[in-house]
Design an enzyme around this catalytic site. Sequence first.
Site, PDB file in Angstrom:
ATOM      1  N   ARG A 134       4.602  21.769  18.384  1.00  0.00           N
ATOM      2  CA  ARG A 134       5.360  21.602  17.143  1.00  0.00           C
ATOM      3  C   ARG A 134       4.814  22.548  16.070  1.00  0.00           C
ATOM      4  O   ARG A 134       5.578  23.125  15.299  1.00  0.00           O
ATOM      5  CB  ARG A 134       5.265  20.154  16.673  1.00  0.00           C
ATOM      6  CG  ARG A 134       5.928  19.153  17.626  1.00  0.00           C
ATOM      7  CD  ARG A 134       5.617  17.735  17.212  1.00  0.00           C
ATOM      8  NE  ARG A 134       6.172  16.721  18.115  1.00  0.00           N
ATOM      9  CZ  ARG A 134       5.585  16.297  19.236  1.00  0.00           C
ATOM     10  NH1 ARG A 134       4.418  16.810  19.599  1.00  0.00           N
ATOM     11  NH2 ARG A 134       6.139  15.368  19.976  1.00  0.00           N
TER      12      ARG A 134
ATOM     13  N   ASP B 297       6.774   8.098  17.551  1.00  0.00           N
ATOM     14  CA  ASP B 297       5.619   7.858  18.439  1.00  0.00           C
ATOM     15  C   ASP B 297       5.289   6.359  18.477  1.00  0.00           C
ATOM     16  O   ASP B 297       4.936   5.810  19.521  1.00  0.00           O
ATOM     17  CB  ASP B 297       4.405   8.641  17.923  1.00  0.00           C
ATOM     18  CG  ASP B 297       4.802  10.038  17.509  1.00  0.00           C
ATOM     19  OD1 ASP B 297       4.531  10.986  18.241  1.00  0.00           O
ATOM     20  OD2 ASP B 297       5.444  10.172  16.436  1.00  0.00           O
TER      21      ASP B 297
ATOM     22  N   ARG C  66       7.719   4.812  20.741  1.00  0.00           N
ATOM     23  CA  ARG C  66       7.352   5.082  22.147  1.00  0.00           C
ATOM     24  C   ARG C  66       6.206   4.164  22.576  1.00  0.00           C
ATOM     25  O   ARG C  66       6.215   3.606  23.680  1.00  0.00           O
ATOM     26  CB  ARG C  66       6.934   6.553  22.293  1.00  0.00           C
ATOM     27  CG  ARG C  66       8.108   7.506  22.194  1.00  0.00           C
ATOM     28  CD  ARG C  66       7.672   8.971  22.106  1.00  0.00           C
ATOM     29  NE  ARG C  66       8.846   9.845  22.179  1.00  0.00           N
ATOM     30  CZ  ARG C  66       8.895  11.088  21.718  1.00  0.00           C
ATOM     31  NH1 ARG C  66       7.829  11.624  21.130  1.00  0.00           N
ATOM     32  NH2 ARG C  66       9.990  11.807  21.832  1.00  0.00           N
TER      33      ARG C  66
ATOM     34  N   HIS D 240       2.393  13.609  13.769  1.00  0.00           N
ATOM     35  CA  HIS D 240       3.421  13.492  14.807  1.00  0.00           C
ATOM     36  C   HIS D 240       3.204  14.726  15.677  1.00  0.00           C
ATOM     37  O   HIS D 240       3.744  15.802  15.420  1.00  0.00           O
ATOM     38  CB  HIS D 240       4.823  13.498  14.192  1.00  0.00           C
ATOM     39  CG  HIS D 240       5.896  13.698  15.240  1.00  0.00           C
ATOM     40  ND1 HIS D 240       6.075  12.848  16.296  1.00  0.00           N
ATOM     41  CD2 HIS D 240       6.828  14.692  15.400  1.00  0.00           C
ATOM     42  CE1 HIS D 240       7.069  13.264  17.051  1.00  0.00           C
ATOM     43  NE2 HIS D 240       7.539  14.399  16.534  1.00  0.00           N
TER      44      HIS D 240
HETATM   45  N1  NAI Z   1      10.443  14.463  13.774  1.00  0.00           N
HETATM   46  C1  NAI Z   1      10.688  14.201  15.050  1.00  0.00           C
HETATM   47  O1  NAI Z   1      10.239  13.197  15.603  1.00  0.00           O
HETATM   48  C2  NAI Z   1      11.522  15.176  15.814  1.00  0.00           C
HETATM   49  C3  NAI Z   1      11.816  16.384  15.263  1.00  0.00           C
HETATM   50  N2  NAI Z   1      12.573  17.293  15.921  1.00  0.00           N
HETATM   51  C4  NAI Z   1      12.788  18.537  15.217  1.00  0.00           C
HETATM   52  O2  NAI Z   1      14.060  18.533  14.578  1.00  0.00           O
HETATM   53  C5  NAI Z   1      14.486  19.882  14.356  1.00  0.00           C
HETATM   54  C6  NAI Z   1      15.928  20.052  14.823  1.00  0.00           C
HETATM   55  O3  NAI Z   1      15.951  19.928  16.233  1.00  0.00           O
HETATM   56  P1  NAI Z   1      17.340  19.984  17.048  1.00  0.00           P
HETATM   57  O4  NAI Z   1      18.352  19.192  16.356  1.00  0.00           O
HETATM   58  O5  NAI Z   1      16.999  19.712  18.451  1.00  0.00           O
HETATM   59  O6  NAI Z   1      17.699  21.524  16.891  1.00  0.00           O
HETATM   60  P2  NAI Z   1      19.149  22.176  16.949  1.00  0.00           P
HETATM   61  O7  NAI Z   1      18.937  23.628  17.189  1.00  0.00           O
HETATM   62  O8  NAI Z   1      20.026  21.419  17.880  1.00  0.00           O
HETATM   63  O9  NAI Z   1      19.704  21.942  15.467  1.00  0.00           O
HETATM   64  C7  NAI Z   1      19.176  22.594  14.376  1.00  0.00           C
HETATM   65  C8  NAI Z   1      20.345  22.924  13.465  1.00  0.00           C
HETATM   66  O10 NAI Z   1      19.816  23.502  12.263  1.00  0.00           O
HETATM   67  C9  NAI Z   1      20.786  24.431  11.814  1.00  0.00           C
HETATM   68  N3  NAI Z   1      20.168  25.347  10.867  1.00  0.00           N
HETATM   69  C10 NAI Z   1      19.213  26.282  11.113  1.00  0.00           C
HETATM   70  N4  NAI Z   1      18.914  26.928   9.975  1.00  0.00           N
HETATM   71  C11 NAI Z   1      19.689  26.398   8.997  1.00  0.00           C
HETATM   72  C12 NAI Z   1      19.831  26.649   7.625  1.00  0.00           C
HETATM   73  N5  NAI Z   1      19.126  27.603   7.003  1.00  0.00           N
HETATM   74  N6  NAI Z   1      20.712  25.904   6.927  1.00  0.00           N
HETATM   75  C13 NAI Z   1      21.451  24.945   7.539  1.00  0.00           C
HETATM   76  N7  NAI Z   1      21.349  24.674   8.852  1.00  0.00           N
HETATM   77  C14 NAI Z   1      20.486  25.387   9.566  1.00  0.00           C
HETATM   78  C15 NAI Z   1      21.266  25.120  13.084  1.00  0.00           C
HETATM   79  O11 NAI Z   1      22.502  25.762  12.903  1.00  0.00           O
HETATM   80  C16 NAI Z   1      21.309  23.957  14.062  1.00  0.00           C
HETATM   81  O12 NAI Z   1      22.606  23.381  14.134  1.00  0.00           O
HETATM   82  C17 NAI Z   1      13.471  20.760  15.133  1.00  0.00           C
HETATM   83  O13 NAI Z   1      12.507  21.277  14.250  1.00  0.00           O
HETATM   84  C18 NAI Z   1      12.843  19.784  16.103  1.00  0.00           C
HETATM   85  O14 NAI Z   1      11.550  20.180  16.539  1.00  0.00           O
HETATM   86  C19 NAI Z   1      13.087  17.022  17.148  1.00  0.00           C
HETATM   87  C20 NAI Z   1      12.853  15.811  17.746  1.00  0.00           C
HETATM   88  C21 NAI Z   1      12.004  14.809  17.164  1.00  0.00           C
HETATM   89  C1  PYR Z   2      10.372  16.992  19.690  1.00  0.00           C
HETATM   90  C2  PYR Z   2       9.552  15.920  19.110  1.00  0.00           C
HETATM   91  O1  PYR Z   2       8.923  16.078  18.092  1.00  0.00           O
HETATM   92  C3  PYR Z   2       9.463  14.668  19.810  1.00  0.00           C
HETATM   93  O2  PYR Z   2      10.333  14.299  20.594  1.00  0.00           O
HETATM   94  O3  PYR Z   2       8.443  13.978  19.628  1.00  0.00           O
END
Ligand code: NAI
Ligand code: PYR
Length: 313
Positions: A85, A148, A151, A175
């Site tokens: 991450r 987490d 989980r 995280h």
């Molecule tokens: N906090 C957590 O527990 C988790 C966090 N994540 C994080 O969430 C984030 C998103 O992941 P996903 O949805 O899988 O990615 P994704 O690629 O499916 O979606 C990201 C979206 O952000 C948009 N985007 C990018 N730059 C942008 C901008 N400047 N303005 C507006 N929109 C913009 C893209 O067009 C895309 O649709 C990642 O950083 C990922 O690591 C993922 C899973 C768990």
């Molecule tokens: C991608 C991520 O941060 C998670 O699934 O924990």
Amino acid sequence: MKIGIVGAGFVGSTAAYAMVMRGVGSEIVLVDRNGELADAQARDILHATPFAYPTKIRAGSYADLDGAGLVVLAAGVNQKPGETRLELLTRNAEIFGGIIPEVLKAAPQTILLVATNPVDVMTQISTVIAARHGVPTCRVIGSGTILDTARYRALLGQHLGVSPKSVHAHVLGEHGDSEVLHWSNAEAGGLNVAVVGEQVGRPLTEAVKARIDDEVRCVAYRIIKGKGATWYGIGGGLARLAQVIANDERALVTCSMLTDSCLGVPQVALSLPRLLGAAGIISTLTPELDEAEAAALRRSAEVLKSAFDGVKL
Ligand SMILES: NC(=O)C1=CN([C@@H]2O[C@H](COP(=O)(O)OP(=O)(O)OC[C@H]3O[C@@H](n4cnc5c(N)ncnc54)[C@H](O)[C@@H]3O)[C@@H](O)[C@H]2O)C=CC1
Ligand SMILES: CC(=O)C(=O)O
């Protein structure tokens, strides 16, 4: 409550879907630099509303976030297989520099709920940027270890053969790789989980604890290898946090926030048990940790602090 979601990819759209299924929020606006994607996601989710709640959901621009009480930030890049991450930091920090002023121009009173990784450092970055617009720290929340912790509870519940809702156990700190499973205080039915394990004939041996620790800490890598990204767990977690805020529940959740000091590490965003309500984070509890857990939490805070200190803002 009107809710905005910036980033309509896997995480943002699943959060919106989970909110609709739970009846959280009266209106949801999806914003993405890919407007066609945001529009497609909004239309698809709208078609689930007759089976759930009559939430108004649509795609929009930043200006359409006007009046939102909560804006989820899920825009940016996600991990490729094997990537940590923290390796996303430079790219996502730059993206947030553009997004947050736009969000706050439209919705200056909003709570920001950060999901983008590395979520703790992104929360600290968001706090600094938002402060320039007069937003207090308590209104900038990171989803942190809400996932987490879920989980951990799910795996403990599975091992003990009890509902995960009856398991009260928390993951603290980052995280990410340095997170800390709080074993010494994990309980079910008012008893430590170790005692519960003995009583139900499913002891929590060192091998079982090591397996659960490894699965909680590393499962995201395995899911990303298998399907490219994770979305259901975090979508559910974001919807739950939104529900707590929308209903002013004053629930205790593990989530991230810029913290004055954690075990001697100053000014670091990380997850601790926090009291959450309509105004954001109301207070933070200090967990009772054994010596090894305290050392691990301090290390986790140091990892996050040093990652944040390397960011140019
Ligand atoms: N906090 C957590 O527990 C988790 C966090 N994540 C994080 O969430 C984030 C998103 O992941 P996903 O949805 O899988 O990615 P994704 O690629 O499916 O979606 C990201 C979206 O952000 C948009 N985007 C990018 N730059 C942008 C901008 N400047 N303005 C507006 N929109 C913009 C893209 O067009 C895309 O649709 C990642 O950083 C990922 O690591 C993922 C899973 C768990
Ligand atoms: C991608 C991520 O941060 C998670 O699934 O924990």
